[in-house]
Design an enzyme around this catalytic site. Structure first.
Site, short mmCIF file in Angstrom:
data_model
loop_
_atom_site.label_atom_id
_atom_site.label_comp_id
_atom_site.label_asym_id
_atom_site.label_seq_id
_atom_site.Cartn_x
_atom_site.Cartn_y
_atom_site.Cartn_z
N ASP A 190 7.52 -6.25 7.35
CA ASP A 190 6.25 -5.57 7.13
C ASP A 190 5.21 -6.24 8.04
OD1 ASP A 190 4.29 -3.95 5.90
OD2 ASP A 190 3.77 -5.59 4.55
N LYS A 191 4.08 -5.60 8.21
CA LYS A 191 3.02 -6.20 9.03
C LYS A 191 1.94 -6.84 8.17
CE LYS A 191 -0.39 -4.00 10.99
NZ LYS A 191 -1.53 -4.89 10.65
N GLU A 232 -11.52 -3.71 0.09
CA GLU A 232 -12.71 -3.29 -0.65
C GLU A 232 -13.63 -4.48 -0.90
OE1 GLU A 232 -13.22 0.24 -3.76
OE2 GLU A 232 -12.10 -1.46 -4.59
N SER A 247 -2.47 6.39 -3.01
CA SER A 247 -1.83 6.54 -1.71
C SER A 247 -1.70 7.99 -1.27
CB SER A 247 -0.44 5.90 -1.72
OG SER A 247 0.36 6.50 -2.70
N LYS A 275 -5.64 8.84 -0.38
CA LYS A 275 -6.07 8.01 0.76
C LYS A 275 -7.59 7.98 0.89
CE LYS A 275 -1.83 8.65 3.40
NZ LYS A 275 -1.21 9.07 4.66
N LYS A 284 -15.15 7.12 0.94
CA LYS A 284 -14.57 6.32 2.02
C LYS A 284 -13.06 6.50 1.99
CE LYS A 284 -14.23 2.07 -0.68
NZ LYS A 284 -14.78 0.73 -0.93
N ARG A 343 -8.27 -2.68 11.04
CA ARG A 343 -8.00 -1.62 10.07
C ARG A 343 -9.28 -0.82 9.87
NH1 ARG A 343 -3.82 -3.42 6.28
NH2 ARG A 343 -5.01 -2.57 4.55
N ARG A 393 3.26 4.14 9.89
CA ARG A 393 2.96 5.14 8.87
C ARG A 393 4.19 5.52 8.05
NH1 ARG A 393 -2.45 5.14 8.10
NH2 ARG A 393 -3.67 5.84 9.88
N ASN A 410 5.24 -2.52 -1.98
CA ASN A 410 5.80 -1.46 -1.15
C ASN A 410 6.95 -1.96 -0.27
OD1 ASN A 410 4.05 -3.06 0.33
ND2 ASN A 410 3.57 -1.43 1.77
#
EC number: 7.6.2.1
Length: 1460
Positions: free
Chosen positions: A572-573, A706, A749, A752, A770, A805, A990, A1019
Site C-alpha cells: 500500500d502507499k 480532516e 467511500s 467520497k 468537501k 492529496r 484507484r 483496506n
C-alpha cells in the site's frame, strides 16, 4: 485480537442526520420490515410476559441465547489430559508411533524393553502438552479477567427472556476442580512472593500470546478506578470543557481522552423538539426496588438493563436507550474491534432517552425485534415496538409505535465508552453471538512452503519403510518355507508356527525395528527451531521502533522460512510507504494558489530532470523557513492567536496572509477568509484542549486529513473551540461566534464527500461540501465558473504531481423553504425501518448539487524514513515491488519516483480503457505485448513461470482501478500478468481492497511465486491475508492490518531487514536442518537393514534397544536443532550489504528434491560403510579383548556400528554448518560423548544380561578405535571432496562473499555509524547491468527563465485556456468575518489571470507552484505530455453529471501507450 477479513471497505456510516431515526406511528409506515417476517429473528420482551408463540411446551422461553461467559481456552483442568491427548493423536505421525509402541508390548515382535520404547513418544507428547498447557493457562487467566470484569446490572426485576441456568452434576465437578486448582495456584504464588521469587519475567511467549489473542476482548479497566455503587443518580454534565470568556474553568482533572463539552454557557435554550414517543409506560405499577448493582460480565444476559460508565468496556452488544448527553450522543473507541483509534459517535434511541434511572427501567415496556446474530461489524437491523400511552388517559389502549435500530444505535462488545459520563442500554447479544466473537479467529491459517513440500518427503520415507518391512516379511517367510537351512538346526521353528504367519510377524517386527525411518522427532524439532527464530525476530533491536515502543512482532511464527523466498512484494502507499501523518501544505482559493513546500515527489521530478536535488532542496527549504517567519509575524499582526503553535505550523504562505489582509483586493481577502471558515465548519472533528498555559487545542478526527484541515484553519485564526448541543463555537480572529449545525452528511467511500449544513449568524443557510475533485466537479452548477474551474483544476494537478492529496471545497446557499422541504425528506429517510442507509444517501445526493466552487486543498503524507533505500535494496535482491493504492495516478507516479520505485530511464506504460469494453482491453493488451515481442500464449506464460530474473529496468506499468477491473477478467488476466512480468515496476491506482487481493492472487497462482503483502489499514487486510506472508505496519491510525498480519513492524524500512536478514537465515537454516535430519535417519535405519541380510530377515536387533530409542532423542538431536537455530553463513550487515545473496531463496535452491535425494543417497552410502567395515572385521577373523574374551557377539558388534554411525552423523552435521564457534563445537562433542557415557552406564547393570560389561571390553579393544577412525574417514571423505571441489571450482555467491569477509573487504561494516552498504567493486559480479539514466543539463534555479504564469507553456494545457464549461460569473454579496460569501473572481471579468494581481510578494524568489511548472515542462513526454491522463484534463471534461439537464458522464479513462 486478529483482524476480520469481512471488514467493509467503506468508511463506517455514522449518525447521518439524527442517527437511529425517530419513532413513527405504525399506521403511517407502509413499509414491511424484514425483522417482522422471519421467524428466525430474535425477539426480546422487556417488562411484559412472553406471548404463547415464544414459549415451549413446558412454558419456558423457546429462544435460547448464548451465555456471556466466554472461554477461549481449549481445556479445563479436569479434561486437559484426555482432550489434549485426543488432539495430539490427530497427528498421523503420533498415531503411527503409538501403534509401534503398542506392537512393542507383545514379546512375539521381539522388542526387549517396551517401557523404554515408549520414551520418545511420551517425551514428545509431554513437551507438546506442557506447551499447550502454558498457552491455555494464559488464555484461561485472560478469560477469567474478562468474565469477572465489573459492570452495573439492573437487579431486583424479572427478565422473562431467560431462565436460570440448570447446572448439571458433571459441570459442578468441573467447576469445583477448577476452583481447587486456582486456589492451589494462588497459594503457591503467595509463597513464592514471600520468598522474593514472585517477579514475573517479560518474555516473547507472553507478548506473542497477548498479540494473538483478541486484545479487544481482554482489555480490562484499571483496578484503581472506583466502581460506583447503587443507587446511582443521573450524572451531571462533564465540566472538563466548559468555557468562560473563552478559557476553561476546570482542566485539572483532564483525562487523556476527548472531553464532552458543557454547553450551558454559550448555548441558548433548545427549542422544544418533536415528540417521538417514549417506551416508558407512565401508568405501569412498579415495585420501585430495582437498582443498578455491580456484577460480573459473565452474568449479563439478553434483555438485561446495563449502565456503562466513562472509560468502561462494553460487555455485550447493547442497544442504547439513553446517555448523559442531552442529545443522546455518546462516543466509543473501536480500536479493539477494527484497529481504528479515532472516536465514533453513537446515538440513543429517541424512544428511550427518558430512561435515566432504575425506576424508569422498571416502567419501560417494549419489544425488540432483532435480526439474528451475524459477523458484519458495520450493519445491524432491528426495530423497537411499544404502545404509546397517554399520560392523561390511563384507560386508553395506547397507539402502537416503532423506531428502527441501526448500527449507530448499537454498542458492540469490545468497544470502550469515551468522553461520555454514562449510558443505559438493553442487551441484544451476548457471548459467542456478539459480533466481535463471531469475527474472532477468522484469519486464514498459513503453512510454510517447506512444510507443505515436506509431506511428500515423509511419504517417500513411508514407502521406503513399507518396502523394507515387506522385504523382511517375505524373505523371512520364504526362508522358513524352503527348509533344509542352517536355521533348522539353530532355531526352535518359526515364531508364527508356520511360514506365512512367521512372515507376517516379521513384517510387524520390522516396523518396530525401522521406526526411525519416519522422523517423528523432525516435527517437534521444526517447531522448536521456528519458535527460536520468532524469538530472534522479536528481539532484534534493529527492528524496534522506539517512537511507538513497538518491536517486530511475529504473529504466525511457523512461516519464518517463507520470508526467505519472497519474489513479489505488494505494498500500500498511504501509511505504508508514507507516514500517514497529514500536513496541510497548499491550497487554491478563488483561482490563486498558496503554499510553499518542497515535497519528496517534487524532488523525484527534479531528479528525473537531471536537477541537483540537494542544491535545489536546500534553496527551497531556506526560502520556506524565511517565509514561515514572515507568515507568523503577519498572522500575529492580524490577531494574537493564543492557539497558534509555531512549531506545528505546516501551511507556509506569507502571500496568503498578505491577501487575507487585502493586498490583492477586498474580494480575495473575503475569499480567503470564507475558505478558512469553510474548513473550520465542514467536518466531524472533536476539539480536545491539551493545556491551559499556553492554551493548546488538538483535534480528534475520523481521518488525519480532516484533522489537518481544521488545524490549518486554527493556525490561520479560525479556531474550533468546542461542539455545542446545537453546533460549533469558533474563535474567528479573536471573536467567538457560534454556528448552528443543522445537518451533517458524513463521508463514506461510495460518496467520497461530506457536507455540513450550517445556519450562519446572519440567518443564512449554507451547505459546505468537501470531497474528491472528480466528485465535486461533477456536482458544480453547470455553465458557471469556467475560468475558476480551469485554474483550480490546473492547480490541483500540480499539487497531485507534487505527491499531495487533494480535496475540493464547495458550497451552496439554501433558502429557508428549500431547507425545510429537504429536511422533512431527510427526517422521513432517517425514520425508515427498512433501507434506511440507502434512503439517507438518496436524500443527501439530492441536496449536494448545483454547488459553487470555493477552491481546493493539498495535504502531504510524507515518505517514511528509509523507504527509498529499502526499496532499492529489495530491488537489488531481485524482489519485485508493486504498489497497490487508492490514490490518484499522478500522486502515485511521483511518489514512485521519489521512493526509487521508478527512475528516469523507464518508459511508463499508462493503461486506460475509454469505453469499459473487454474487446478494447484485449486489443490494447495485445498491442502492449507486441512491444516485448510476446503474444500471450500459454507457452510464453510457462516460460515466464520459470524465469525468476528481475525484468530489465526499461518499462513500468501504471493502471487504474477501472482498467484493472477489465484486465482481471478470466480471459485477459494471464496476458495481463505476462505484460506485468516484463515491467520493472507496477503501480495500480484507484484500486479497491478486493482488487488488491485479486492482484495478489493472480501473481501468486499465475506465476507460482512466493508473495508478501504489506499495509497499515483495514483496506489492506484482504491482500495481507491473500499473500503467503502478510506484514502489517503498526501506524498511529489503528492496528487493523497488524491484527490480520503474520508479522507486524513499526516502519516500512524494517521490511528490508526482516526479509533479507531473518528471512534468508530462516530459510537456509530450516532447509539445511531438514535435509540433514533425513540423512541421519537413513544412516541409522539402513545400517540395521544391512544386518538383516545375514540373519534371514528375522528382525533381530543389531543395536542395543536403548540405542534405537535415544538416537533421535539424545545422540543426534541437539546439534541439528542448533543448526536450525544458530547457523549463519554471513552476518546481518553483510546480508544487507550484499542483497543479491537473497536471490538463491527466490530460486528456491536451498531446499529441492534433488538436494533431498543427494542427502538420502549420501546416507545410504554411509550406512553401508558403517555396517560393512565392522562386518568385515568380524567376518574373517576373531575379534578378542586383551584378556582373550570374544567380541564377536551381536551386542558388541552393535556397539562398533552404532558408535561409528553416531560420530559420523554429528561430524557430518558439523561439516554442513557454516558457523563454527565454541558453542556448536561443544554441543557436537557432548553429543558424541553421550554414546560412550550411556554405553558405560547402561552396561554396568547386570540386568542388561549379554550387554553387561560391553563398554569395558569394546572400548578397551584397539580394533574398535581403528574401525571407528577408518569408518569416519571413508564416510566423510566423499562429502569433504565434493565440498572442496564445489567451493574451489563452482563457488556460490555466498562462498565468494565469505572469502571476501575473511579477506577484510567488509571490515568497514563493523565501524560504528557505518551504513550497511557495500562498495560497487565488491559485488560487481553479482549485479545486473542497468542502463544509465537519462541526464539533462542542470540549470541553476535562479538562471532559469521566468515565464509569465498566464503564457507559460505547460504540457497539460489542451486548447484554449479557460475553455471549460462556460461561466456567467455570477456575483454575490461580500463576506468578512462570520457572515456569508458567494465567491467570484473579479480578475476573470478583466480578461486576465489572478496571477496578474500586483502583490508585494511578486518580487521575492520564484513561487513553489512555478517551480513545479518548470519541472513539468522539463518532464518526459511519455508521462506528462499525456494530456488525457492528467487531473486537469479529466476535470475539464467533466460535466455536471448530477444535473437532470445533462447526460450521464462517460468514463474518463482512456487508452494511453507511450514509450521512447
Amino acid at each position: 485480537m486478529r483482524a476480520f477479513s469481512n471488514r467493509r471497505n467503506a468508511v463506517e456510516k455514522e449518525g447521518e442526520g439524527q442517527a437511529g431515526g425517530s419513532g413513527s406511528d405504525r399506521s403511517d409506515d407502509s413499509e414491511a420490515t424484514e425483522v417482522d417476517d422471519d421467524s428466525s429473528h430474535r425477539r426480546i420482551f422487556v417488562n411484559q410476559p412472553l406471548p404463547p408463540d415464544a414459549l415451549d411446551e413446558d412454558g419456558s422461553p423457546s429462544q435460547s441465547f448464548s451465555r456471556n461467559k466466554i472461554r477461549t481456552a481449549k481445556y479445563t483442568p479436569l479434561m486437559f489430559i484426555p482432550k489434549n491427548l485426543w488432539l495430539q493423536f490427530h497427528n498421523v505421525a503420533n498415531v503411527y508411533f503409538l501403534f509401534v509402541t503398542i506392537l512393542a508390548i507383545f514379546p512375539i515382535f521381539g522388542a526387549t524393553n517396551p517401557a523404554l520404547g515408549s520414551v520418545p513418544l511420551i517425551f514428545i507428547l509431554l513437551v507438546t502438552a506442557v506447551k499447550d498447557a502454558i498457552e491455555d493457562y494464559r488464555r484461561t487467566v485472560l478469560d477469567n479477567e474478562l468474565n469477572n470484569t465489573a459492570v452495573h446490572l439492573l437487579v431486583n426485576w424479572e427478565n422473562g427472556n431467560v431462565t436460570d441456568d440448570h447446572i448439571s452434576t458433571w459441570r459442578r465437578i468441573k467447576k469445583a476442580t477448577s476452583r481447587g486448582l486456582r486456589y492451589l495456584v494462588k497459594q503457591y504464588k503467595k509463597q513464592t512472593v514471600k520468598r522474593g521469587k514472585g517477579k514475573a519475567k517479560h518474555d516473547l511467549g507472553n507478548d506473542l500470546e497477548r498479540t494473538q489473542t483478541r486484545a479487544s476482548v481482554y482489555t480490562v479497566s484499571s483496578a484503581s478506578e472506583s466502581i460506583q455503587m447503587t443507587p446511582v443518580g443521573s450524572p451531571v454534565s462533564s465540566k472538563r470543557f466548559s468555557f468562560v470568556d473563552g478559557m476553561p474553568t476546570d482542566v485539572s482533572d483532564r483525562r487523556q481522552h476527548l472531553a464532552v463539552p458543557d454547553n450551558s454557557v454559550y448555548v441558548k435554550s433548545k427549542p422544544a423538539s418533536k415528540f417521538r414517543g417514549s417506551v416508558i409506560d407512565p401508568h405501569r405499577p412498579t415495585p420501585g426496588v430495582a437498582r443498578f448493582k455491580s456484577d460480573y460480565w459473565k452474568n449479563v444476559r439478553v434483555g438485561d438493563f446495563v449502565r456503562i460508565y466513562n472509560d468502561e468496556e462494553i460487555p455485550a452488544d447493547i442497544i442504547i436507550l439513553s446517555t448523559s448527553d442531552a442529545d443522546g450522543a455518546c462516543y466509543v473507541e473501536t480500536k479493539n474491534l477494527d484497529g481504528e483509534t479515532n472516536l465514533k459517535v453513537r446515538h440513543a434511541l429517541f424512544c428511550g432517552r427518558e430512561v435515566r434511572h432504575a425506576k424508569d427501567c422498571e416502567a419501560a415496556v417494549f419489544t425488540v425485534n432483532s435480526e439474528p446474530p451475524h459477523a458484519n461489524l458495520y450493519r445491524y437491523s432491528g426495530v423497537v415496538k411499544w404502545n404509546q400511552k397517554d399520560p392523561k388517559a390511563p384507560e386508553k389502549e395506547g397507539a402502537p409505535m416503532e423506531e428502527p435500530v441501526s448500527i449507530n444505535n448499537l454498542l458492540l462488545r469490545g468497544c470502550t465508552l469515551r468522553n461520555t459520563d454514562w449510558i443505559i442500554g438493553v442487551v441484544a447479544f451476548t457471548g459467542d453471538e456478539t459480533k466481535i466473537m463471531m469475527n474472532a479467529g477468522i484469519t486464514p491459517s498459513k503453512r510454510s512452503r517447506i512444510t507443505r513440500e515436506l509431506n511428500w518427503n515423509v511419504i517417500i520415507n513411508f514407502v521406503l519403510l513399507l518396502i523394507m518391512c515387506l522385504a523382511s516379511g517375505i524373505v523371512s517367510g520364504l526362508t522358513w518355507a524352503k527348509g533344509h537351512e542352517s536355521l533348522d538346526y539353530f532355531e526352535f521353528g518359526s515364531i508364527g508356527g508356520s511360514a506365512p504367519i512367521g512372515g507376517i510377524v516379521t513384517f510387524w517386527t520390522a516396523v518396530i525395528l525401522f521406526q526411525n525411518l519416519v522422523p517423528i522427532s523432525l516435527y517437534i524439532s521444526i517447531e522448536i527451531v521456528k519458535l527460536a527464530q520468532a524469538f530472534f525476530i522479536y528481539s532484534d533491536v534493529d527492528m524496534y521502533y522506539a517512537h511507538i515502543d513497538y518491536p517486530c512482532t511475529p504473529k504466525s511464527w511457523n512461516i519464518s522460512d517463507d520470508l526467505g523466498q519472497i519474489e513479489y512484494i505488494f505494498s500500500d502507499k498511504t501509511g505504508t510507504l508514507t507516514q500517514n501523518v497529514m500536513e496541510f501544505k497548499k491550497c487554491t482559493i478563488n483561482g490563486i494558489a498558496y503554499g510553499e513546500a518542497y515535497t519528496e515527489a517534487q524532488a523525484g521530478m527534479d531528479k528525473r530532470a537531471g536537477v541537483d536535488v540537494e542544491v535545489e532542496g536546500a534553496k527551497a527549504r531556506a526560502q520556506i523557513a524565511k517565509d514561515r517567519v514572515s507568515m507568523l509575524r503577519e498572522l500575529r499582526e492580524i490577531h494574537k492567536n493564543p492557539y497558534l503553535d509555531d512549531d506545528k505550523l505546516t501551511f507556509v504562505s506569507s502571500e496568503f496572509v498578505a491577501d487575507l489582509r487585502g493586498a490583492a483586493g477586498e474580494e480575495q481577502a473575503k475569499a480567503n477568509s470564507h475558505f478558512m471558515l469553510a474548513l473550520a465548519l465542514c467536518h466531524t472533528v472533536l476539539p480536545d484542549r491539551l493545556s491551559d498555559d499556553p492554551p493548546r487545542i488538538d483535534f480528534k478526527a475520523q481521518s488525519p486529513d480532516e484533522a489537518a484541515l481544521v488545524a490549518t484553519a486554527r493556525d490561520c485564526g479560525f479556531t474550533l473551540l468546542e461542539r455545542t448541543s446545537k453546533g460549533v463555537r469558533l474563535s474567528i480572529q479573536g471573536t467567538e461566534v457560534e454556528f448552528e449545525v443543522l445537518n451533517t452528511l458524513e463521508f463514506n467511500s461510495s460518496r467520497k464527500r461530506m457536507s455540513a449544513i450550517i445556519r450562519m449568524p446572519d440567518g443564512k443557510i449554507i451547505l459546505f461540501c468537501k470531497g474528491a475533485d472528480s466528485v465535486i466537479y461533477s456536482r458544480l452548477a453547470p455553465g458557471q465558473q469556467a475560468g475558476l474551474r480551469s485554474s483550480t483544476a490546473e492547480h490541483l494537478e500540480i499539487f497531485a504531481r507534487e505527491g499531495l492529496r487533494t480535496l475540493c471545497i464547495a458550497q451552496k446557499e439554501l433558502t429557508e423553504e428549500e431547507y425545510r422541504v429537504w429536511n422533512r425528506e431527510h427526517e422521513i429517510a432517517a425514520a425508515a425501518v427498512h433501507g434506511r442507509e440507502e434512503k439517507l444517501e438518496e436524500v443527501a445526493d439530492a441536496m449536494e448539487r448545483e454547488l459553487t466552487l470555493l477552491g481546493g486543498t493539498a495535504i502531504e503524507d510524507r515518505l517514511q524514513d528509509g523507504v527509498p533505500d529499502t526499496i532499492a535494496l529489495l530491488a537489488e535482491a531481485g524482489i519485485k515491488l508493486w504498489v497497490l493504492t487508492g490514490d490518484k495516478v499522478e500522486t502515485a507516479i511521483n511518489i514512485g519516483f521519489s521512493c526509487n520505485l521508478l527512475d528516469n530511464g523507464m518508459d511508463l506504460i499508462l493503461v486506460k480503457v475509454d469505453d469499459d469494453s473487454i474487446e478494447t482491453a484485449a486489443k490494447m493488451l495485445n498491442e502492449y505485448l507486441q512491444v516485448f515481442n510476446l503474444h500471450g500464449t500459454p507457452e510464453e506464460l510457462e516460460d515466464a513461470r520459470k524465469d525468476h530474473n528481475p525484468p530489465a529496468p526499461t518499462h513500468a506499468l501504471v493502471i487504474d482501478g477501472e482498467a484493472l477491473k477489465l484486465f482481471l477478467d478470466e480471459g485477459l488476466r494471464m496476458k495481463f500478468l505476462l505484460l506485468c512480468k516484463q515491467c520493472k515496476a507496477v503501480l495500480c491506482c484507484r484500486v479497491s481492497p478486493s482488487q488488491k487481493a485479486s492482484v495478489v492472487e493472480m501473481v501468486k497462482k499465475g506465476l507460482d511465486v512466493m508473495t508478501l503483502s504489506i499495509g497499515d489499514g483495514a483496506n489492506d487486510v484482504a491482500m495481507i491475508q491473500e499473500a503467503d506472508v502478510g506484514v502489517g505496519i503498526a501506524g498511529v491510525e489503528g492496528r487493523a492490518a497488524v491484527m490480520s498480519s503474520d508479522y507486524a513492524i513499526g516502519q516500512f524500512r524494517f521490511l528490508g531487514r526482516l526479509v533479507l536478514v531473518h528471512g534468508r537465515w530462516s530459510y537456509h537454516r530450516l532447509a539445511e536442518m531438514v535435509a540433514n535430519f533425513f540423512y541421519k535417519n537413513i544412516v541409522w535405519t539402513v545400517a540395521l537393514f544391512w544386518y538383516q541380510l545375514y540373519n534371514s530377515f528375522d528382525g533381530s536387533y543389531l543395536f542395543e534397544y536403548t540405542y534405537i530409542l535415544l538416537y533421535n532423542l539424545l545422540f543426534t538431536s541437539v546439534p541439528i536443532i542448533l543448526m536450525g537455530i544458530l547457523d549463519q553463513d554471513v552476518s546481518d550487515k553483510v546480508s544487507l550489504a550484499v542483497p543479491q545473496l537473497y536471490r538463491r531463496g527466490i530460486l528456491r535452491q536451498e531446499w529441492t528434491q534433488t538436494k533431498f535425494w543427494v542427502y538420502m543417497i549420501d546416507g545410504i552410502y554411509q550406512s553401508v560403510m558403517c555396517f560393512f567395515l565392522t562386518y568385515f572385521l568380524f567376518a574373517d577373523a576373531d575379534a578378542v579383548t586383551r584378556d582373550g574374551l570374544d567380541l564377536a557377539g551381536r551386542e558388541q558388534m552393535g556397539v562398533y556400528v552404532a558408535s561409528s554411525a553416531i560420530v559420523v552423523v554429528n561430524l557430518y552435521i558439523l561439516m554442513n554448518t557454516y558457523r563454527w564457534d565454541w558453542l556448536f563445537g561443544l554441543i557436537v562433542a557432548i553429543s558424541i560423548l553421550c554414546i560412550w557415557i550411556w554405553t558405560f552406564i547402561f552396561s554396568s547393570f547386570k540386568s542388561t544380561n549379554a550387554f553387561h560389561t560391553t563398554s569395558i571390553h569394546v572400548y578397551g579393544a584397539l580394533s574398535f578405535w581403528a574401525v571407528v577412525f577408518l569408518t569416519i574417514t571413508i564416510c566423510l571423505l566423499p562429502r569433504l571432496a565434493a565440498k572442496t571441489i564445489q567451493k574451489l571450482f563452482f563457488p556460490l555467491d555466498v562462498d565468494i562473499i565469505r572469502e571476501q569477509v575473511r579477506s577484510g573487504k567488509f571490515d568497514y561494516l563493523e565501524q560504528p555509524g557505518t551504513a550497511s552498504t557495500v562498495p560497487p567493486s565488491t559485488t560487481a559480479s553479482l549485479e545486473e547491468a542497468k542502463p544509465a539514466p537519462i541526464q539533462q543539463q542542470y540549470i541553476e534555479e535562479d538562471e532559469r527563465p521566468i515565464y509569465p504564469p498566464s503564457v507559460a507553456p505547460t504540457s497539460t494545457t489542451v486548447g484554449k485556456r479557460g475553455s471549460g464549461n462556460g461561466s456567467d460569473g455570477t456575483d454575490g454579496s461580500g463576506y468578512q468575518g462570520a457572515g456569508t460569501f458567494t465567491p467570484h473572481r473579479f480578475s476573470m471579468d478583466r480578461g486576465r489571470t489572478s496571477f496578474d494581481i500586483k502583490r508585494p510578494s511578486m518580487d521575492r524568489p520564484r513561487h513553489s507552484i512555478d517551480r513545479v511548472r518548470m519541472s513539468m515542462d522539463r518532464a518526459r513526454p511519455s508521462f506528462e505530455a499525456t494530456n488525457d491522463f492528467t487531473t486537469a484534463a479529466m476535470l475539464a471534461r467533466i460535466e455536471c453529471t448530477q444535473s437532470h439537464t445533462y447526460p450521464k458522464r462517460v468514463s474518463q479513462m482512456s487508452q494511453v501507450h507511450s514509450h521512447e
